[in-house]
Design an enzyme around this catalytic site. Structure first.
Site, PDB file in Angstrom:
ATOM      1  N   ASP A  40       0.865  -1.181   0.000  1.00  0.00           N
ATOM      2  CA  ASP A  40       0.000   0.000   0.000  1.00  0.00           C
ATOM      3  C   ASP A  40       0.899   1.228   0.000  1.00  0.00           C
ATOM      4  O   ASP A  40       1.488   1.582   1.023  1.00  0.00           O
ATOM      5  CB  ASP A  40      -0.907  -0.017   1.237  1.00  0.00           C
ATOM      6  CG  ASP A  40      -1.834   1.183   1.314  1.00  0.00           C
ATOM      7  OD1 ASP A  40      -1.750   2.070   0.433  1.00  0.00           O
ATOM      8  OD2 ASP A  40      -2.642   1.237   2.256  1.00  0.00           O
ATOM      9  N   THR A  66      -7.529   5.029 -10.599  1.00  0.00           N
ATOM     10  CA  THR A  66      -7.812   5.355 -12.002  1.00  0.00           C
ATOM     11  C   THR A  66      -9.300   5.564 -12.328  1.00  0.00           C
ATOM     12  O   THR A  66      -9.647   5.766 -13.489  1.00  0.00           O
ATOM     13  CB  THR A  66      -7.272   4.250 -12.925  1.00  0.00           C
ATOM     14  OG1 THR A  66      -7.853   2.990 -12.554  1.00  0.00           O
ATOM     15  CG2 THR A  66      -5.756   4.160 -12.823  1.00  0.00           C
ATOM     16  N   THR A 105      -0.151  11.205 -16.377  1.00  0.00           N
ATOM     17  CA  THR A 105      -1.275  11.239 -17.310  1.00  0.00           C
ATOM     18  C   THR A 105      -1.393  12.548 -18.087  1.00  0.00           C
ATOM     19  O   THR A 105      -0.900  13.600 -17.630  1.00  0.00           O
ATOM     20  CB  THR A 105      -2.591  11.025 -16.523  1.00  0.00           C
ATOM     21  OG1 THR A 105      -3.720  11.155 -17.389  1.00  0.00           O
ATOM     22  CG2 THR A 105      -2.737  12.061 -15.426  1.00  0.00           C
ATOM     23  N   TYR A 129      -9.068  13.735 -10.588  1.00  0.00           N
ATOM     24  CA  TYR A 129      -8.058  12.755 -10.984  1.00  0.00           C
ATOM     25  C   TYR A 129      -6.790  13.458 -11.455  1.00  0.00           C
ATOM     26  O   TYR A 129      -5.680  13.130 -11.026  1.00  0.00           O
ATOM     27  CB  TYR A 129      -8.615  11.866 -12.089  1.00  0.00           C
ATOM     28  CG  TYR A 129      -7.594  10.963 -12.733  1.00  0.00           C
ATOM     29  CD1 TYR A 129      -7.065   9.864 -12.058  1.00  0.00           C
ATOM     30  CD2 TYR A 129      -7.147  11.205 -14.030  1.00  0.00           C
ATOM     31  CE1 TYR A 129      -6.129   9.037 -12.651  1.00  0.00           C
ATOM     32  CE2 TYR A 129      -6.211  10.387 -14.635  1.00  0.00           C
ATOM     33  CZ  TYR A 129      -5.706   9.302 -13.945  1.00  0.00           C
ATOM     34  OH  TYR A 129      -4.767   8.497 -14.541  1.00  0.00           O
TER      35      TYR A 129
END
Length: 293
Positions: A40, A66, A105, A129
């Site tokens: 984790d 995601t 991203t 996000y």
């Protein structure tokens, strides 16, 4: 010859799964795969303990929250993984003196550009996000790690996990016609191609500070044209109508334009990037092989 030890987080995700499949081809790499249950990344103690036991030379962070739309209502949870978790990995990498490759991203951009985004273009995420992923980039950059990299990618899909390709194929079994957004433009990225690029750049990471690189497949398309190509290559007769984003509202705002300029990574590592249609072809072939087994 001493093997390079690589610790890979998010091992059961799309990119992590592709790295696992590719790993046996690289005899000079010794890979250790950890999923979210085993590691984790939001817990600093867990990161430090596992990195200490593995004594890795490289960390490849594929762990991520995601669920783009769900992040709008779970921003704190998303930020814990995409932001704070990356910071934990960066701190550990600095202490243990190892390289770190982190996957980010195109959502760090707001999508209002008119030409392919370069690594140094201003960031302005328009979603929870995107904000979380940008926080992760900043956490890594703040550690000033040498021989490390942030890889920004876009529209990732794979034979593993859930993604747009699989969604289109599932819908084709239930419906004769679909409506798909045409005013969001970018580049689909086959996770297997991204995985190959990651392994390819590891030996050449010799930078004084953490560098940001863009990586997606070559070419440009819309979600609508992507869907058409999926059905064309799959031999599926499907009526697909183009619609605008406002006709299919989502909780998270998506970039209208998120094409990435890959000249930097191609120049620094001399890699050849396949076109997105080629990546799709290989993915569909793999999916068929997996279903036949």
């Amino acid at each position: 010859m001493k093997k390079t030890k690589i610790l890979i987080t998010g091992a059961n995700g799309q990119v992590g799964s592709e790295l696992r499949e590719l790993a046996p081809r690289y005899e000079n790499f010794e890979c250790y795969f950890y999923d979210a249950k085993a590691l984790d990344i939001t817990r600093e103690e867990s990161v430090m303990n596992i990195l200490g036991s593995v004594d890795a030379d490289v960390i490849v962070n594929c762990a991520a929250y995601t669920a783009v739309d769900k992040a709008e209502e779970e921003e704190e949870k998303a930020a814990a993984v995409n932001g704070h978790g990356v910071g934990n990995l960066a701190k550990a990498a600095k202490i243990y003196g190892c390289k770190l490759i982190h996957i980010s991203t195109d959502y760090v951009f707001d999508g209002t550009h008119y030409k392919p985004y370069k690594e140094d273009d201003p960031v302005c995420p328009a979603s929870a996000y995107g904000r979380g992923k940008l926080a992760g980039e900043k956490a890594l950059l703040s550690q000033n790690l040498p021989n490390s990299a942030i890889l920004r990618t876009s529209w990732v899909y794979s034979a593993y996990g859930n993604n747009f390709v699989k969604t289109m194929l599932k819908l084709s079994q239930k419906m004769d016609a679909l409506k798909v957004i045409f005013d969001q433009v970018g580049t689909p990225t086959h996770a297997a191609d991204l995985a190959e690029a990651i392994f390819a750049i590891i030996p050449g990471l010799e930078n004084a500070k953490t560098e940001i690189y863009n990586y997606s497949n070559e070419g440009v398309t819309s979600w609508y044209d992507f869907a058409l190509e999926i059905f064309e290559q799959s031999g599926i007769a499907m009526e697909v109508a183009p619609i605008e984003s406002f006709e299919y509202p989502t909780p998270a705002k998506r970039p209208h334009y998120s094409v990435l300029n890959k000249s930097k990574i191609k120049k620094d590592f001399a890699i050849i990037i396949p076109h997105w249609k080629e990546g799709l072809q290989r993915c569909l072939r793999k999916m068929k092989e997996m279903s036949d087994d």
